[in-house]
Scaffold this active site. Structure first.
Site, PDB file in Angstrom:
ATOM      1  N   LYS A  38      14.900 -12.374   8.426  1.00 60.40           N
ATOM      2  CA  LYS A  38      14.980 -11.601   7.310  1.00 60.40           C
ATOM      3  C   LYS A  38      14.925 -10.077   7.415  1.00 60.40           C
ATOM      4  O   LYS A  38      14.729  -9.212   6.462  1.00 60.40           O
ATOM      5  CB  LYS A  38      13.873 -11.951   6.394  1.00 60.40           C
ATOM      6  CG  LYS A  38      13.701 -13.626   5.862  1.00 60.40           C
ATOM      7  CD  LYS A  38      12.775 -13.887   5.039  1.00 60.40           C
ATOM      8  CE  LYS A  38      12.900 -15.409   4.488  1.00 60.40           C
ATOM      9  NZ  LYS A  38      12.093 -15.671   3.352  1.00 60.40           N
ATOM     10  N   TYR A  82      -5.676 -16.287  -0.232  1.00 68.51           N
ATOM     11  CA  TYR A  82      -5.889 -17.769  -0.310  1.00 68.51           C
ATOM     12  C   TYR A  82      -7.462 -17.924  -0.006  1.00 68.51           C
ATOM     13  O   TYR A  82      -8.164 -18.965  -0.320  1.00 68.51           O
ATOM     14  CB  TYR A  82      -5.417 -18.418   0.854  1.00 68.51           C
ATOM     15  CG  TYR A  82      -3.899 -17.973   0.635  1.00 68.51           C
ATOM     16  CD1 TYR A  82      -3.048 -18.814  -0.174  1.00 68.51           C
ATOM     17  CD2 TYR A  82      -3.239 -17.094   1.642  1.00 68.51           C
ATOM     18  CE1 TYR A  82      -1.658 -18.813  -0.319  1.00 68.51           C
ATOM     19  CE2 TYR A  82      -1.871 -16.930   1.544  1.00 68.51           C
ATOM     20  CZ  TYR A  82      -1.090 -17.634   0.532  1.00 68.51           C
ATOM     21  OH  TYR A  82       0.321 -17.393   0.671  1.00 68.51           O
ATOM     22  N   GLU A 111      10.111   3.044  -1.051  1.00 69.41           N
ATOM     23  CA  GLU A 111      10.353   1.610  -1.890  1.00 69.41           C
ATOM     24  C   GLU A 111       9.409   1.712  -2.935  1.00 69.41           C
ATOM     25  O   GLU A 111       9.795   1.030  -4.177  1.00 69.41           O
ATOM     26  CB  GLU A 111      10.097   0.460  -0.832  1.00 69.41           C
ATOM     27  CG  GLU A 111      11.186   0.201   0.069  1.00 69.41           C
ATOM     28  CD  GLU A 111      12.245  -0.708  -0.439  1.00 69.41           C
ATOM     29  OE1 GLU A 111      12.425  -0.921  -1.654  1.00 69.41           O
ATOM     30  OE2 GLU A 111      13.110  -1.203   0.320  1.00 69.41           O
ATOM     31  N   ARG A 159       5.407 -20.550   5.293  1.00 68.42           N
ATOM     32  CA  ARG A 159       6.814 -21.327   5.040  1.00 68.42           C
ATOM     33  C   ARG A 159       6.631 -22.689   5.731  1.00 68.42           C
ATOM     34  O   ARG A 159       7.627 -23.498   5.054  1.00 68.42           O
ATOM     35  CB  ARG A 159       7.883 -20.629   6.450  1.00 68.42           C
ATOM     36  CG  ARG A 159       8.120 -19.106   5.720  1.00 68.42           C
ATOM     37  CD  ARG A 159       8.863 -18.473   6.725  1.00 68.42           C
ATOM     38  NE  ARG A 159       9.084 -16.892   6.495  1.00 68.42           N
ATOM     39  CZ  ARG A 159       9.726 -16.042   7.163  1.00 68.42           C
ATOM     40  NH1 ARG A 159       9.990 -16.266   8.399  1.00 68.42           N
ATOM     41  NH2 ARG A 159       9.704 -14.788   6.735  1.00 68.42           N
ATOM     42  N   LYS A 173       2.744  -6.017   1.606  1.00 72.87           N
ATOM     43  CA  LYS A 173       2.531  -7.212   2.299  1.00 72.87           C
ATOM     44  C   LYS A 173       3.165  -7.456   3.481  1.00 72.87           C
ATOM     45  O   LYS A 173       4.043  -6.844   3.692  1.00 72.87           O
ATOM     46  CB  LYS A 173       3.287  -8.193   1.221  1.00 72.87           C
ATOM     47  CG  LYS A 173       3.321  -9.786   1.708  1.00 72.87           C
ATOM     48  CD  LYS A 173       4.080 -10.354   0.962  1.00 72.87           C
ATOM     49  CE  LYS A 173       4.229 -12.025   1.212  1.00 72.87           C
ATOM     50  NZ  LYS A 173       5.217 -12.632   0.471  1.00 72.87           N
ATOM     51  N   LYS A 179       7.542  -4.924   1.658  1.00 74.77           N
ATOM     52  CA  LYS A 179       7.234  -6.383   2.163  1.00 74.77           C
ATOM     53  C   LYS A 179       8.015  -6.350   3.563  1.00 74.77           C
ATOM     54  O   LYS A 179       9.227  -6.018   3.761  1.00 74.77           O
ATOM     55  CB  LYS A 179       7.976  -7.310   1.324  1.00 74.77           C
ATOM     56  CG  LYS A 179       7.640  -8.830   1.837  1.00 74.77           C
ATOM     57  CD  LYS A 179       8.339  -9.906   0.934  1.00 74.77           C
ATOM     58  CE  LYS A 179       8.207 -11.202   1.575  1.00 74.77           C
ATOM     59  NZ  LYS A 179       8.683 -12.325   0.797  1.00 74.77           N
TER      60      LYS A 179
HETATM   61  C1  PBG Z   1       9.407 -15.717  -0.071  1.00 70.23           C
HETATM   62  C2  PBG Z   1       7.934 -15.329   0.083  1.00 70.23           C
HETATM   63  C3  PBG Z   1       7.123 -15.398   1.308  1.00 70.23           C
HETATM   64  C4  PBG Z   1       5.483 -15.002   1.006  1.00 70.23           C
HETATM   65  C5  PBG Z   1       5.650 -14.856  -0.263  1.00 70.23           C
HETATM   66  N1  PBG Z   1       7.023 -15.027  -0.999  1.00 70.23           N
HETATM   67  C6  PBG Z   1       7.676 -15.619   2.829  1.00 70.23           C
HETATM   68  C7  PBG Z   1       8.738 -15.054   3.488  1.00 70.23           C
HETATM   69  O1  PBG Z   1       9.187 -14.086   2.835  1.00 70.23           O
HETATM   70  O2  PBG Z   1       9.447 -15.396   4.075  1.00 70.23           O
HETATM   71  C8  PBG Z   1       4.638 -15.114   2.208  1.00 70.23           C
HETATM   72  C9  PBG Z   1       3.328 -15.275   1.597  1.00 70.23           C
HETATM   73  C10 PBG Z   1       2.138 -15.857   2.666  1.00 70.23           C
HETATM   74  O3  PBG Z   1       2.564 -15.944   3.901  1.00 70.23           O
HETATM   75  O4  PBG Z   1       1.213 -15.965   2.420  1.00 70.23           O
HETATM   76  N2  PBG Z   1      10.191 -14.896  -0.793  1.00 70.23           N
END
Ligand code: PBG
Length: 327
Positions: free
Chosen positions: A222, A318, A238, A210, A253, A200
């Site tokens: 982050k 989505y 990972e 968010r 992701k 991620k």
């Molecule tokens: C949070 C999380 C995020 C997403 C999924 N779980 C956002 C982030 O890490 O700030 C993003 C999903 C998306 O943008 O569709 N842990």
């Protein structure tokens, strides 16, 4: 390989008709590949459109059940749940995340009661519950690892108790898959799956998400836990680590900007690989379509088949309902 010499080889021969093209197509999208993400909020009989995600809504649990029914009718086998937590329930200890009667837990129970066959996945990370908007516990301005992983393991057990089929940790703490797996085994949840967000990235494509959860980090970014977009070897490490720690599915992701990572991970693991077509990727297509700059359906289907080409077995998107209707 033979050398494809014109005119013995004319690639257009295989493109002459719809039937011919479909016979030789190398990849296909299936409705059973989709995971539909869903946002749930407290209250009754309400749905709110997410401004940066046109046609996508947050639902109260009662209306969410109707949405789930539609998803199930379309043949989509799985949903991935995210809960929007009101500010007054946020803290730095994940208190609400562990609440057996919290929104997530209640929603899982309600969905599994009505749709026992649906694969219900739950997001596990602290950000929606965190007064700092971070995925773990914050101490001295830093997101601490081991304590966070411990808490995420408790949160996972609480989701499993509510009936979740698959736990989806999206936090990127080190060693959390092992902690979660051990806790699930200890508590007797031998068949609860883990879909690890293994690779991620610290991405600019999460903005609309968010907004949906009101979960933007309160300070900093982050980057001390999510990955550097420049790295691919690290993504493979990972994913391999998560598999060894007990992940049943590994995920990459965001999706479209990281298809090379999907391919690299697919070649390195022997568990299914999923890719997350994230909120920003959705928003880009929607916004351009709204302006009349591209055809939404064409762009959507092209983006989704790209995941299959790259080697993804599952796609969280989505667009799941829209694409399922077309398939
Ligand atoms: C949070 C999380 C995020 C997403 C999924 N779980 C956002 C982030 O890490 O700030 C993003 C999903 C998306 O943008 O569709 N842990």
């Amino acid at each position: 390989m033979s050398n494809h010499k014109f005119p013995y080889s004319r690639p257009r021969r295989l493109r002459v008709s719809e039937n011919m093209r479909s016979m030789v197509s190398e990849h296909s999208l299936l409705v059973i590949d989709f995971i539909a993400p869903l946002f749930v909020m407290e209250g009754k009989n309400q749905k709110t459109e997410i401004p940066s995600m046109p046609d996508y809504y947050r639902f109260t649990p009662d209306l969410l059940l109707k949405e789930v029914e539609e998803i199930q009718k379309l043949g989509i086998p799985s949903v991935l749940l995210f809960a929007k937590v009101p500010d007054e329930k946020k803290d730095n200890a994940g208190t609400e995340a562990l609440n057996p009667d919290g929104l997530m837990q209640q929603t899982v129970r309600a969905i599994k009661k009505e749709f026992p066959d649906l694969v219900v996945m739950t997001d596990v990370a602290l950000d929606p519950y965190s007064s700092y908007g971070h995925d773990g516990i914050v101490k001295d301005g830093k997101v601490v690892n081991d304590e966070s992983a411990q808490l995420l393991a408790k949160m996972s057990v609480s989701h499993a108790e509510a009936g979740a089929d698959v736990i989806a940790p999206s936090d990127m703490m080190d060693g959390r898959i092992l902690k979660i797996r051990e806790s699930l085994e200890e508590e007797g949840f031998h068949h609860t799956g883990i879909m690890a967000y293994s690779a991620k990235y610290a991405s600019g494509y999460y903005g609309p998400f968010r907004d949906a959860l009101d979960s933007a980090p309160g300070f900093g970014d982050k980057k001390t836990y999510q990955m550097d977009p420049a790295n691919v070897t690290e993504a493979v490490k990972e994913a391999v680590t998560d598999q060894a720690e007990g992940a049943d599915i590994v995920m990459v992701k965001p999706g479209l900007p990281y298809l090379d990572v999907v391919r690299a991970v697919k070649e390195a693991v022997d568990v299914p690989v999923s890719a997350y077509n994230v909120s920003g990727e959705y928003a880009m297509i929607k916004a351009a379509a709204e302006k009349g700059w591209l055809n939404e359906t064409d762009a959507m289907m092209e983006a989704l088949i790209a995941f299959k080409r790259a080697g993804a077995d599952l796609i969280a998107t989505y667009f799941a309902k829209d694409a399922a209707r077309l398939l």
